[in-house]
Motif scaffolding. Structure first.
Motif, PDB file in Angstrom:
ATOM      1  N   PRO A 187       0.812  -1.202   0.000  1.00 48.04           N
ATOM      2  CA  PRO A 187       0.000   0.000   0.000  1.00 48.04           C
ATOM      3  C   PRO A 187       0.850   1.258   0.000  1.00 48.04           C
ATOM      4  CG  PRO A 187       0.015  -0.967   2.173  1.00 48.04           C
ATOM      5  CD  PRO A 187       0.879  -1.827   1.320  1.00 48.04           C
ATOM      6  N   GLU A 188       2.117   1.107   0.243  1.00 50.28           N
ATOM      7  CA  GLU A 188       2.928   2.306   0.447  1.00 50.28           C
ATOM      8  C   GLU A 188       4.258   2.237  -0.280  1.00 50.28           C
ATOM      9  OE1 GLU A 188       3.106   3.511   4.498  1.00 50.28           O
ATOM     10  OE2 GLU A 188       1.485   2.106   4.852  1.00 50.28           O
ATOM     11  N   PRO A 189       4.808   3.393  -0.604  1.00 49.21           N
ATOM     12  CA  PRO A 189       6.064   3.374  -1.333  1.00 49.21           C
ATOM     13  C   PRO A 189       7.278   3.099  -0.455  1.00 49.21           C
ATOM     14  CG  PRO A 189       5.274   5.608  -1.097  1.00 49.21           C
ATOM     15  CD  PRO A 189       4.285   4.740  -0.444  1.00 49.21           C
ATOM     16  N   CYS A 218       0.781  10.888   9.704  1.00 47.26           N
ATOM     17  CA  CYS A 218       0.246   9.580   9.389  1.00 47.26           C
ATOM     18  C   CYS A 218      -1.258   9.603   9.601  1.00 47.26           C
ATOM     19  CB  CYS A 218       0.893   8.533  10.277  1.00 47.26           C
ATOM     20  SG  CYS A 218       0.158   6.932  10.090  1.00 47.26           S
ATOM     21  N   LEU A 264      -3.183   6.892   9.683  1.00 49.77           N
ATOM     22  CA  LEU A 264      -3.683   5.715  10.395  1.00 49.77           C
ATOM     23  C   LEU A 264      -3.649   5.924  11.888  1.00 49.77           C
ATOM     24  CD1 LEU A 264      -2.008   3.012   8.273  1.00 49.77           C
ATOM     25  CD2 LEU A 264      -4.418   3.214   8.665  1.00 49.77           C
ATOM     26  N   CYS A 269       4.472   1.599   8.341  1.00 51.50           N
ATOM     27  CA  CYS A 269       3.836   2.857   7.990  1.00 51.50           C
ATOM     28  C   CYS A 269       4.929   3.775   7.502  1.00 51.50           C
ATOM     29  CB  CYS A 269       3.125   3.435   9.198  1.00 51.50           C
ATOM     30  SG  CYS A 269       2.403   5.017   8.857  1.00 51.50           S
ATOM     31  N   LEU A 270       5.044   3.879   6.185  1.00 48.56           N
ATOM     32  CA  LEU A 270       6.187   4.590   5.636  1.00 48.56           C
ATOM     33  C   LEU A 270       6.046   6.090   5.703  1.00 48.56           C
ATOM     34  CD1 LEU A 270       8.631   3.285   4.740  1.00 48.56           C
ATOM     35  CD2 LEU A 270       6.742   1.739   4.668  1.00 48.56           C
ATOM     36  N   SER A 271       4.815   6.565   5.678  1.00 46.82           N
ATOM     37  CA  SER A 271       4.706   8.019   5.732  1.00 46.82           C
ATOM     38  C   SER A 271       5.085   8.505   7.124  1.00 46.82           C
ATOM     39  CB  SER A 271       3.306   8.469   5.361  1.00 46.82           C
ATOM     40  OG  SER A 271       2.365   7.818   6.143  1.00 46.82           O
TER      41      SER A 271
END
Ligand code: SF4
Lengths: 174, 361
Positions: free
Chosen positions: B17-19, B66, B68, B355-357
């Motif tokens: 879902p994430e880069p 983030c 989430l 959670c990359l962001s």
């Protein structure tokens, strides 16, 4: 045969996160999940640019995501529509003028539909996608270039060369 | 010995879902080396917090680190600010914050569990989990006015009160949610094919967890007793029936089971909060300018979140430093991958719920 009629029946989407906070991404996921369920429009999420018709972009486009976004855009076949999801994809939102962001998706690639909201509500996203379908129906096969790009295109288009040219210009702008 | 093959995974990938980008060096099916690149979504939030935004605004900016765990970030910041400026927060506000933070944990855990199921190829369970997650989203919307970015906590209290009508609906929904959560726990614990796929895959041992400083559900699944909710007193967790969930084993299966059990515990806490919500104000004014430095630790859904702020009697803070849980978990992921089959990689990555962001900010 005229494929236009069928095109909007089964659009596939590609979702790319260019530095968003994940808020809009999970709302897109919620759209795909049972309660909102965009599959009723024939929409499937396939992470493959070569097969997709709609590009959903979230996030304010960071300096590093810029090049990837452009690559993804050129890998998608025409006709295609781009939907910018969320306040930060539309204009930069809270991240506007931070040192590593580009202030919105339309600074890098042409955008057809803007979905506002922080985070954009699933209803708004669905509305955006449905409008994108209308646009998709009207669009032809010609290649759309970003507004900052000065290349001239004549069919048949050599995509690899075009992408190289655009990337060069993109890096030159820095 | 086969030839070495380089397999890139990300930054844009079907299962991700994430880069984030992993570059694997593989020999036949085994991975022999891996590189991780997490910097795709760096936006410069820490810098902006110390140059552009006033200290009363920063809470809303860090929420956008983030989506989430939005409440965790705001909570981390406002707790630090309140402690620095000596603000006494009303009890009711504390309990409301606790309620939202637990609901947020539930939705985040359900999301992680659903994702892991999807990556294991169990589309149906993914859909079911997400369906029940919508209940939590509705509750959060009723309570705070927005589905994802709540902006609920603010320096000195909370922005919105719980009205009796909302409480009534919350109770009804919570009841349904509890049933569904019990059912989900049962599936994640006993489903035959899932246990076959997940048990013993991607094992983090207790020593590894200790050595590499793993945090959050992955650590508790490995048998490490670490939870900031028990260690650092930032909200009245003890009064509402918090229990630490610790399992032995440390594979994907246990990580998801820890999440499922924590969801149940969080629901229990929510009941207790609704039953014993104190009366009173929800907000006190914050006056003056911050001076000095302060740090706090918060248990975000993914693990320990660390906030450090420093101010010197100016409207704009000198420094805001954030250390997020995923950042602490990346070394152990790297260690795990070496020697693993390539086919297990997506499930393992997702089971850490990265959670990359958060990580790149
Ligand atoms: S618009 Fe708001 S919620 Fe959506 S990605 Fe941007 S900051 Fe996050």
């Amino acid at each position: 045969m005229d494929f236009r009629k069928f095109r909007k029946r089964s659009p596939w989407i590609l979702h790319y996160n260019t530095g968003s906070c994940n808020g809009c991404d999970i709302e897109i996921l919620a759209c795909l999940a049972p309660k909102y369920d965009v599959e009723r429009f024939g929409i499937l999420n396939r992470g493959n640019p070569k097969q997709s018709d709609i590009l959903l972009v979230t996030g304010p486009v960071t300096k590093r995501a810029k090049e990837r976004l452009l690559r993804l855009y050129f890998e998608m076949p025409e006709p295609k529509v781009v939907v910018a999801v969320g306040a930060c994809a539309c204009s930069g939102g809270v991240f506007r003028h931070m040192y590593n962001v580009e202030n919105g998706v339309d600074k890098v690639i042409p955008v057809d539909v803007y979905v506002p909201g922080c985070a954009a509500r699933p209803e708004a996203i669905i509305d955006g996608i449905v409008r994108a379908l209308e646009i998709l129906k009207e669009k032809g096969k010609e290649v759309e270039l970003p507004h900052w790009c000065s290349a001239q295109v004549k069919p048949p288009v050599n995509r690899v060369k075009l992408l190289d040219r655009c990337l060069e210009e993109l890096h030159g702008r820095r | 010995m086969g030839k070495r093959i380089t397999v890139p995974f990300g930054s844009q990938h079907v299962a991700l879902p994430e880069p984030v980008r992993f570059v694997f060096q593989t020999e036949n099916e085994k991975i022999v080396d891996v590189e991780v690149d997490v910097g795709y979504v760096h936006r410069g939030i820490e810098k902006a917090c110390a140059t552009k935004f006033k200290y009363m605004q920063v809470g809303y900016v860090v929420a956008r680190v983030c989506g989430l765990c939005a409440i965790s970030h705001t909570l981390g910041y406002v707790t630090a600010l309140e402690r620095l400026m000596g603000v006494e927060v009303p009890k009711r506000a504390l309990y409301l914050r606790l309620l939202v933070s637990e609901l947020d944990r539930i939705h985040s855990h359900l999301l992680a569990m659903g994702h892991t199921a999807e990556v294991a190829g169990y589309e149906n369970l993914f859909m079911q989990t997400f369906r029940h997650r919508e209940l939590v989203m509705e509750m959060l919307e009723l309570l705070t006015g927005n589905r994802v970015q709540f902006d609920f906590a603010c320096p000195g209290g909370v922005n919105r009160d719980l009205t009796p009508e909302v409480e009534k609906v919350l109770r009804e929904k919570l009841k349904v949610l509890e049933e569904k959560a019990l059912w989900l726990r049962d599936v994640y614990e006993n489903d035959f094919s899932l246990t076959l796929r997940w048990k013993g895959t991607g094992v983090v041992t207790e020593e590894m967890a200790k050595e590499m400083n793993v945090v959050g559900p992955p650590a508790r699944a490995a048998g490490l007793k670490t939870d900031v909710r028990a260690e650092f007193d930032y909200l009245p967790f003890k009064e509402v029936g918090y229990r630490m969930v610790v399992l032995k084993g440390g594979s994907i299966y246990e990580r998801n089971l820890v999440r499922a059990l924590e969801v149940l515990n969080s629901i229990e806490m929510c009941w207790n909060i609704l039953d014993g919500l104190p009366e009173g104000d929800i907000k006190v004014p914050v006056k003056g300018l911050p001076e000095g430095e302060m740090f706090v630790r918060i248990e975000a859904p993914r693990g320990e979140l660390f906030y450090y702020i420093r101010g010197s009697k100016k409207l704009i803070l000198d420094r805001v430093r954030i250390r997020v849980p995923t950042f602490a978990n990346i070394p152990v992921m790297k260690e795990l991958f070496v020697g693993m089959d390539y086919a297990d990689v997506p499930a393992t990555v997702i089971s850490f719920d990265p959670c990359l962001s958060c990580t790149a900010r």
